[in-house]
Write a protein that holds these residues in place. Structure first.
Motif, PDB file in Angstrom:
ATOM      1  N   TRP A   1     112.769  31.150  77.285  1.00 65.54           N
ATOM      2  CA  TRP A   1     113.780  31.848  76.659  1.00 65.54           C
ATOM      3  C   TRP A   1     114.873  32.365  77.772  1.00 65.54           C
ATOM      4  N   ALA A   2     116.065  32.651  76.899  1.00 63.56           N
ATOM      5  CA  ALA A   2     117.437  33.231  77.739  1.00 63.56           C
ATOM      6  C   ALA A   2     118.100  33.990  76.672  1.00 63.56           C
ATOM      7  N   VAL A   3     118.987  34.835  77.440  1.00 62.10           N
ATOM      8  CA  VAL A   3     119.890  35.533  76.937  1.00 62.10           C
ATOM      9  C   VAL A   3     121.494  35.044  77.253  1.00 62.10           C
ATOM     10  N   VAL A   4     122.104  34.836  76.218  1.00 59.66           N
ATOM     11  CA  VAL A   4     123.460  34.031  76.422  1.00 59.66           C
ATOM     12  C   VAL A   4     124.513  35.108  75.926  1.00 59.66           C
ATOM     13  N   ASP A   5     125.687  35.308  76.496  1.00 61.08           N
ATOM     14  CA  ASP A   5     126.817  35.895  75.841  1.00 61.08           C
ATOM     15  C   ASP A   5     127.582  34.949  74.714  1.00 61.08           C
ATOM     16  N   SER A   6     128.053  35.664  73.886  1.00 56.63           N
ATOM     17  CA  SER A   6     128.891  34.913  72.566  1.00 56.63           C
ATOM     18  C   SER A   6     129.763  35.946  72.235  1.00 56.63           C
TER      19      SER A   6
ATOM     20  N   LEU B   1     102.990  32.780  68.167  1.00 57.57           N
ATOM     21  CA  LEU B   1     102.698  31.587  68.467  1.00 57.57           C
ATOM     22  C   LEU B   1     101.571  31.551  69.589  1.00 57.57           C
ATOM     23  N   GLY B   2     101.126  32.607  69.846  1.00 61.88           N
ATOM     24  CA  GLY B   2     100.195  32.696  70.924  1.00 61.88           C
ATOM     25  C   GLY B   2     100.456  31.804  72.259  1.00 61.88           C
ATOM     26  N   ALA B   3     101.668  32.324  72.656  1.00 64.63           N
ATOM     27  CA  ALA B   3     102.357  31.507  73.510  1.00 64.63           C
ATOM     28  C   ALA B   3     102.618  32.518  75.049  1.00 64.63           C
ATOM     29  N   GLU B   4     102.871  31.588  75.981  1.00 63.39           N
ATOM     30  CA  GLU B   4     103.207  32.151  77.381  1.00 63.39           C
ATOM     31  C   GLU B   4     104.758  32.373  77.247  1.00 63.39           C
ATOM     32  N   LEU B   5     105.356  33.302  77.706  1.00 62.16           N
ATOM     33  CA  LEU B   5     106.811  33.480  77.872  1.00 62.16           C
ATOM     34  C   LEU B   5     107.400  33.106  79.034  1.00 62.16           C
ATOM     35  N   VAL B   6     108.236  32.405  79.336  1.00 59.76           N
ATOM     36  CA  VAL B   6     108.939  31.867  80.546  1.00 59.76           C
ATOM     37  C   VAL B   6     110.373  32.085  80.283  1.00 59.76           C
ATOM     38  N   GLU B   7     111.121  32.873  81.142  1.00 57.32           N
ATOM     39  CA  GLU B   7     112.676  32.742  81.329  1.00 57.32           C
ATOM     40  C   GLU B   7     112.959  31.221  81.658  1.00 57.32           C
ATOM     41  N   ASP B   8     113.821  30.766  80.668  1.00 59.40           N
ATOM     42  CA  ASP B   8     114.314  29.146  81.068  1.00 59.40           C
ATOM     43  C   ASP B   8     113.869  28.524  82.142  1.00 59.40           C
ATOM     44  N   ALA B   9     112.808  27.993  82.380  1.00 58.19           N
ATOM     45  CA  ALA B   9     112.289  27.418  83.609  1.00 58.19           C
ATOM     46  C   ALA B   9     112.634  25.929  83.666  1.00 58.19           C
ATOM     47  N   SER B  10     112.582  25.418  82.697  1.00 54.16           N
ATOM     48  CA  SER B  10     112.696  23.942  82.710  1.00 54.16           C
ATOM     49  C   SER B  10     114.328  23.343  81.965  1.00 54.16           C
ATOM     50  N   GLY B  11     115.014  24.020  81.650  1.00 51.46           N
ATOM     51  CA  GLY B  11     116.131  23.996  81.161  1.00 51.46           C
ATOM     52  C   GLY B  11     116.077  23.378  79.811  1.00 51.46           C
ATOM     53  N   ARG B  12     114.980  23.587  79.110  1.00 56.82           N
ATOM     54  CA  ARG B  12     114.725  23.443  77.651  1.00 56.82           C
ATOM     55  C   ARG B  12     115.858  23.998  76.899  1.00 56.82           C
ATOM     56  N   LEU B  13     116.666  24.975  77.141  1.00 55.66           N
ATOM     57  CA  LEU B  13     117.504  25.652  76.659  1.00 55.66           C
ATOM     58  C   LEU B  13     119.060  25.240  76.472  1.00 55.66           C
ATOM     59  N   ALA B  14     119.183  24.337  77.520  1.00 56.29           N
ATOM     60  CA  ALA B  14     120.512  23.881  78.013  1.00 56.29           C
ATOM     61  C   ALA B  14     121.184  23.347  76.664  1.00 56.29           C
ATOM     62  N   GLU B  15     120.656  22.733  76.203  1.00 58.79           N
ATOM     63  CA  GLU B  15     121.567  21.790  74.891  1.00 58.79           C
ATOM     64  C   GLU B  15     121.708  22.898  73.912  1.00 58.79           C
ATOM     65  N   PRO B  16     120.941  23.848  73.619  1.00 60.70           N
ATOM     66  CA  PRO B  16     121.065  24.725  72.485  1.00 60.70           C
ATOM     67  C   PRO B  16     122.272  25.808  72.758  1.00 60.70           C
ATOM     68  N   ILE B  17     121.957  26.013  74.224  1.00 57.10           N
ATOM     69  CA  ILE B  17     123.338  26.978  74.932  1.00 57.10           C
ATOM     70  C   ILE B  17     124.502  26.353  74.467  1.00 57.10           C
ATOM     71  N   ARG B  18     124.635  25.097  75.024  1.00 58.84           N
ATOM     72  CA  ARG B  18     125.913  24.150  75.005  1.00 58.84           C
ATOM     73  C   ARG B  18     126.330  24.340  73.474  1.00 58.84           C
TER      74      ARG B  18
ATOM     75  N   VAL C   1     118.055  35.219  68.450  1.00 56.66           N
ATOM     76  CA  VAL C   1     118.006  36.886  68.127  1.00 56.66           C
ATOM     77  C   VAL C   1     119.410  37.377  68.301  1.00 56.66           C
ATOM     78  N   PHE C   2     119.879  38.114  67.156  1.00 55.59           N
ATOM     79  CA  PHE C   2     121.319  38.808  67.379  1.00 55.59           C
ATOM     80  C   PHE C   2     121.181  40.148  68.373  1.00 55.59           C
ATOM     81  N   HIS C   3     122.105  40.726  69.060  1.00 50.67           N
ATOM     82  CA  HIS C   3     122.306  42.026  69.600  1.00 50.67           C
ATOM     83  C   HIS C   3     120.968  42.246  70.439  1.00 50.67           C
ATOM     84  N   ALA C   4     121.144  41.204  71.464  1.00 46.79           N
ATOM     85  CA  ALA C   4     119.755  40.929  72.584  1.00 46.79           C
ATOM     86  C   ALA C   4     120.095  41.903  73.504  1.00 46.79           C
TER      87      ALA C   4
END
Length: 182
Positions: A12-17, A54-71, A35-38
């Protein structure tokens, strides 16, 4: 770490918009949440919900997985793209809601709107306008799956989980509504 461990990781990551801070979360499959108003309390509540569902582990954008969605989000707000071409993970939504959101994502183009009732008809459930409204409220991928493009049949703007001002801003960005004067 085996493949099952990787698949359960949510980055996950928080980005300005232009509409305020957005939190993005992604699995190995693709973008799973916007998620809005984060602000921190909203972000933390959303992350707990995602981890639980999801029964998931949360990690702040470790692998760059969010790079394309952010772009892609930055390009959308800059007016350089009109549709998102990023992998999506639909695992937070199912059944009728998923069917409606998939139709919305593929069938309601930038700069257009659709009524709740019309969208219900498109998925073979005429008369299910209220259920479509519930599907919009449950949309884990707003903006990317453009629930802001769903309006009332009588021309009213309808509701919006990100707030009506956010919906107005998104519709103005897409040329559906005039830009605010101030």
């Amino acid at each position: 770490m085996d493949r099952d461990d990787v698949a359960r990781r949510v980055e996950w990551a928080v980005v300005d918009s232009d509409i305020g801070p957005l939190m993005l979360a992604a699995t190995e499959e693709g973008l799973v949440a916007v998620v809005f108003h984060a602000r921190p309390e909203v972000r933390d509540r959303a992350l707990r919900r995602i981890a639980s569902r999801l029964g998931a582990e949360l990690v702040e954008d470790a692998s760059g997985r969010l790079a394309e969605p952010i772009r892609a989000l930055h390009a959308y707000f800059a007016g350089r793209i009109q549709q998102f071409d990023v992998p999506l993970d639909w695992s937070l939504i199912g059944g009728f809601n998923r069917q409606v959101l998939r139709e919305l994502a593929s069938g309601v183009r930038y700069g257009t709107v659709v009524g709740y009732g019309e969208l219900a008809g498109r998925v073979g459930q005429p008369g299910a306008a209220q259920a479509v409204g519930a599907a919009m409220a449950a949309n884990p991928l707003p903006i990317v799956v453009p629930c802001h493009r769903v309006v009332e049949g009588d021309g009213g703007i309808g509701g919006f989980g990100g707030g009506l001002e956010t919906k107005r801003q998104l519709l103005a960005l897409e040329g559906v509504l005039p830009e605010p004067l101030f």
